[in-house]
Design an enzyme around this catalytic site. Structure first.
Site, PDB file in Angstrom:
ATOM      1  N   LYS A  87       0.855  -1.190   0.000  1.00 50.58           N
ATOM      2  CA  LYS A  87       0.000   0.000   0.000  1.00 50.58           C
ATOM      3  C   LYS A  87       0.893   1.244   0.000  1.00 50.58           C
ATOM      4  O   LYS A  87       1.747   1.418   0.887  1.00 50.58           O
ATOM      5  CB  LYS A  87      -0.896  -0.032   1.237  1.00 50.58           C
ATOM      6  CG  LYS A  87      -2.136   0.797   1.147  1.00 50.58           C
ATOM      7  CD  LYS A  87      -3.022   0.471   2.348  1.00 50.58           C
ATOM      8  CE  LYS A  87      -4.292   1.292   2.349  1.00 50.58           C
ATOM      9  NZ  LYS A  87      -5.023   1.133   3.609  1.00 50.58           N
TER      10      LYS A  87
HETATM   11  C1  E4P Z   1      -8.212   2.539   3.587  1.00 50.23           C
HETATM   12  O1  E4P Z   1      -7.607   1.568   3.187  1.00 50.23           O
HETATM   13  C2  E4P Z   1      -8.163   3.007   4.968  1.00 50.23           C
HETATM   14  O2  E4P Z   1      -7.621   1.985   5.774  1.00 50.23           O
HETATM   15  C3  E4P Z   1      -9.504   3.297   5.584  1.00 50.23           C
HETATM   16  O3  E4P Z   1     -10.569   2.852   4.790  1.00 50.23           O
HETATM   17  C4  E4P Z   1      -9.662   4.651   6.162  1.00 50.23           C
HETATM   18  O4  E4P Z   1     -10.917   4.744   6.782  1.00 50.23           O
HETATM   19  P1  E4P Z   1     -11.277   5.903   7.814  1.00 50.23           P
HETATM   20  O5  E4P Z   1     -11.458   7.175   7.049  1.00 50.23           O
HETATM   21  O6  E4P Z   1     -12.562   5.457   8.443  1.00 50.23           O
HETATM   22  O7  E4P Z   1     -10.128   5.988   8.783  1.00 50.23           O
END
Ligand code: E4P
Length: 218
Positions: A87
């Site tokens: 990622k």
């Molecule tokens: C994406 O991969 C992130 O881990 C995540 O969806 C972020 O979500 P949040 O905005 O609820 O922290």
């Protein structure tokens, strides 16, 4: 549409896996910290534990923000397990890193996508997934769902293979709207996934069926 769970909580991952509907996992440094997972070695061990529980792709995020660091970290993460997806944040060096990994056949997820231009750049660099954040856009009064639909539309225009992984999904309605918009994947906390099961008329109907059955068999 594939269902990923967005958590580093092993119990939640197990629960979703046991339901039989899980296609993968996404994590981020905040989710790891929330579970108290700190320190390089512990973080790597935790990714391995996640890969042992869940079938499918597991996104593991790099912390470096320079190209060399992202490549070093990403290669170490990818070596942990065949299901690891590296990622990478949507920044300039991130684009170079996406290109590097895609040329080596290593899967990537470009995170922190907040507009269609960023999604286009990540796709050009060969990202396997892009993660547009719905909830965080909603939080600042932009419609996150519009962005999902826009990226899906653009990718369809050109037959782009990068998958739209709708992230920052906060509730079950978000998931249904993503399916309407044509997202390839959603990633959501367990509560939003299990929220899809619920309807008060289902509960009332089932209670009635069971009560009638009991009357007839008493
Ligand atoms: C994406 O991969 C992130 O881990 C995540 O969806 C972020 O979500 P949040 O905005 O609820 O922290």
């Amino acid at each position: 549409m594939k269902f990923f769970i967005d958590t580093a909580n092993l119990q939640h991952i197990r629960e979703a896996q046991d339901l039989g509907i899980l296609d993968g996992v996404t994590t981020n440094p905040s989710l790891m910290a929330k579970e108290g997972i700190t320190g390089h070695d512990n973080i790597l061990k935790h990714y391995q534990a996640i890969c042992e529980i869940a079938d499918g792709d597991v996104s593991a995020e790099v912390i470096s923000t320079d190209f060399e660091g992202m490549v070093r970290e990403g290669e170490a993460l990818a070596a942990l397990h065949e299901n690891i997806v590296v990622k990478i944040p949507m920044i300039k060096d991130g684009i170079k890193a996406l290109k590097h990994f895609s040329s080596k056949g290593i899967k990537t997820n470009c995170t922190l996508i907040f507009n269609a231009g960023q999604a286009l750049m990540a796709a050009k660099a060969g990202a396997t997934y892009v993660s547009p954040f719905i909830g965080r856009l909603d939080d600042i009064s932009f419609d996150g769902m519009d962005l999902i639909a826009q990226i899906v539309h653009i990718y369809q225009n050109y037959g782009i293979k990068t998958q739209v992984l709708a992230a920052s999904v906060r509730n079950n309605l978000h998931i249904v709207k993503c399916a309407e918009a044509g997202a390839d994947v959603i990633t959501a906390p367990l509560s939003a996934i299990t929220g899809l099961l619920k309807h008060p008329l289902t509960d009332i109907g089932l209670a009635q069926f069971l009560a009638d059955h009991a009357k007839g068999n008493s």
